[in-house]
Write an enzyme that holds these catalytic residues in place. Structure first.
Site, mmCIF file in Angstrom:
data_model
loop_
_atom_site.group_PDB
_atom_site.id
_atom_site.type_symbol
_atom_site.label_atom_id
_atom_site.label_comp_id
_atom_site.label_asym_id
_atom_site.label_seq_id
_atom_site.Cartn_x
_atom_site.Cartn_y
_atom_site.Cartn_z
ATOM 1 N N ILE A 162 -3.873 0.343 -1.812
ATOM 2 C CA ILE A 162 -2.834 1.300 -1.431
ATOM 3 C C ILE A 162 -2.968 2.574 -2.271
ATOM 4 C CG2 ILE A 162 -0.339 1.712 -1.362
ATOM 5 C CD1 ILE A 162 -0.015 -1.332 -0.819
ATOM 6 N N ARG A 242 7.397 -2.286 -6.903
ATOM 7 C CA ARG A 242 8.523 -3.199 -7.078
ATOM 8 C C ARG A 242 9.505 -2.537 -8.034
ATOM 9 N NH1 ARG A 242 7.020 -5.216 -3.093
ATOM 10 N NH2 ARG A 242 6.305 -7.339 -2.716
ATOM 11 N N ASP A 266 11.388 3.743 -3.037
ATOM 12 C CA ASP A 266 11.462 2.871 -1.853
ATOM 13 C C ASP A 266 11.805 1.438 -2.254
ATOM 14 O OD1 ASP A 266 11.083 2.310 0.981
ATOM 15 O OD2 ASP A 266 9.244 1.260 0.412
ATOM 16 N N GLU A 271 17.147 -5.870 -5.031
ATOM 17 C CA GLU A 271 17.447 -5.410 -3.662
ATOM 18 C C GLU A 271 18.262 -6.465 -2.925
ATOM 19 O OE1 GLU A 271 13.736 -4.536 -1.727
ATOM 20 O OE2 GLU A 271 13.141 -3.140 -3.288
ATOM 21 N N HIS A 289 12.967 0.142 1.156
ATOM 22 C CA HIS A 289 11.785 -0.731 1.142
ATOM 23 C C HIS A 289 11.109 -0.767 2.525
ATOM 24 C CE1 HIS A 289 10.007 -4.398 -1.162
ATOM 25 N NE2 HIS A 289 9.099 -3.852 -0.371
ATOM 26 N N ILE A 290 10.674 0.422 2.969
ATOM 27 C CA ILE A 290 10.098 0.524 4.317
ATOM 28 C C ILE A 290 8.611 0.874 4.288
ATOM 29 C CG2 ILE A 290 12.241 1.036 5.554
ATOM 30 C CD1 ILE A 290 11.421 4.053 5.394
ATOM 31 N N GLY A 291 7.953 0.598 3.139
ATOM 32 C CA GLY A 291 6.539 0.979 3.018
ATOM 33 C C GLY A 291 5.685 0.551 4.197
ATOM 34 N N SER A 292 5.819 -0.678 4.617
ATOM 35 C CA SER A 292 4.931 -1.181 5.689
ATOM 36 C C SER A 292 5.625 -1.193 7.048
ATOM 37 C CB SER A 292 4.456 -2.596 5.341
ATOM 38 O OG SER A 292 5.555 -3.501 5.269
HETATM 39 C C1 DGY Z 1 4.819 -5.946 0.466
HETATM 40 O O1 DGY Z 1 4.076 -6.111 1.434
HETATM 41 O O2 DGY Z 1 4.663 -6.510 -0.631
HETATM 42 C C2 DGY Z 1 5.972 -5.028 0.696
HETATM 43 O O3 DGY Z 1 6.583 -4.651 -0.475
HETATM 44 C C3 DGY Z 1 6.966 -5.679 1.633
HETATM 45 O O4 DGY Z 1 7.538 -6.728 1.022
#
Ligand code: DGY
Length: 323
Positions: A162, A242, A266, A271, A289-292
């Protein structure tokens, strides 16, 4: 002749329709219909008898859960790249295999990282609020002045898959890329980024500090008051990893005093019960927490788990098998 029994599976969260349909095709499936976040006791009660447990990062898969579901449980498949919510040592000891979802979410997570960085640097929250609230007095020469990106140093803490996607998207903004990892990358993966052997050295040059390291107990609280004090004046902090990598008291104090210009977050400790002080600060851009969280990424993550489980059940070793 008896046909082989269909394995039983339990799905802790609702996955995308296409992925759920594919899981239904392969397993005798029970699921958590209302998509609530389940506590350990509920997971144990609901998943009893399952050989496969589908989870996400919202479920804590502790030694207690694994022991209670063992020896029937053979596989835990998590719809996340991170696996800090799973007790890996207990899984290994019990012979439970763990699968996760690397690679397929890197692009989506890098996009969110860039979104947070831009919004923190250019005061996206305040700008949106000014227009939306009807409080915009009209264009002004000193209105909402932010921090430009061109020529600044972006330090990526955690230059994994990433992190490298973030770097690739950040370069065209004219950012100079620096990074800290436990080990230095090959020149091919480094692509000209400047390596810092210690986090302290990296933080000292961070006009923008991008936290992209995988969550783990060793780096919990790594971005603490003394590291924040090392940041250059007016730095920006972004976290897509995290929440517990950051000491909230320290970051919030630096945001209040404006020693840190802004943050884009994020992810949060505990959470969804985030530290309420973040909600009161203008210089923080917050996302849940919308990264993916794109349709195609969540489908791809689900398929990676399904295909990986098909592989292990047929004696092959998929690339997303952790233990
Ligand atoms: C991950 O894929 O670890 C993201 O943080 C979603 O939980």
């Amino acid at each position: 002749m008896d046909s082989p029994a269909i394995p039983r599976a339990y799905l802790c969260r609702r996955f995308t329709p296409a992925v759920e349909a594919a899981i239904h095709d392969r397993y005798d499936l029970r699921l958590n219909e209302d998509d609530s976040i389940l506590e350990a006791g509920q997971i144990i009660a609901n998943a009893r008898g399952a050989q496969v447990l589908f989870v996400s990062a919202t479920e804590t898969i502790s030694a207690e859960v694994l022991r209670a579901l063992s020896p029937t449980l053979k596989y835990v498949a998590t719809l996340s790249v991170g696996y800090d919510h799973i007790d890996m040592a207990a899984a290994r000891a019990l012979g439970i295999r763990i699968l996760h979802t690397p690679d397929v979410l890197s692009h989506a997570c890098a996009e969110i990282a860039i979104m947070l960085m831009l919004n923190a640097c250019r005061r996206g929250y305040e700008a949106d609020r000014m227009v939306r609230s009807g409080q915009w007095p009209g264009w002004g020469p000193t209105q909402l002045l932010g921090r430009g990106l061109t020529g600044r140093r972006l330090v990526i803490f955690g230059m994994g898959r990433i992190g490298r996607e973030i770097a690739a998207r950040a370069r065209p903004f004219g950012l100079e890329i620096h990074y800290h990892n436990r080990t230095r990358l090959s020149p091919e993966h480094e692509s000209g980024a400047v390596f810092h052997g210690t986090l302290d050295e990296a933080v000292k040059v961070a006009d923008i500090l991008m936290i992209a390291a995988p969550g783990s107990p060793e780096i919990k609280g790594a971005i603490n008051a003394s590291r924040i004090a090392l940041l250059p004046e007016n730095a920006v902090v972004v976290n897509i990893s995290r929440g517990d990598l950051v000491v909230d008291d320290a970051l919030i104090a630096a945001l209040v005093s404006r020693r840190v210009f802004a943050a884009g977050l994020d992810v949060f400790a505990n959470e969804p019960e985030i530290d309420q002080r973040y909600r009161t600060l203008d210089n923080v851009f917050l996302t849940p927490h919308i990264g993916s969280a794109t349709h195609e990424t969540r489908d791809a993550m689900g398929w990676l788990l399904i295909n990986g489980l098909d592989d292990v059940r047929h004696g092959r070793t998929p690339s997303n098998l952790l233990a």
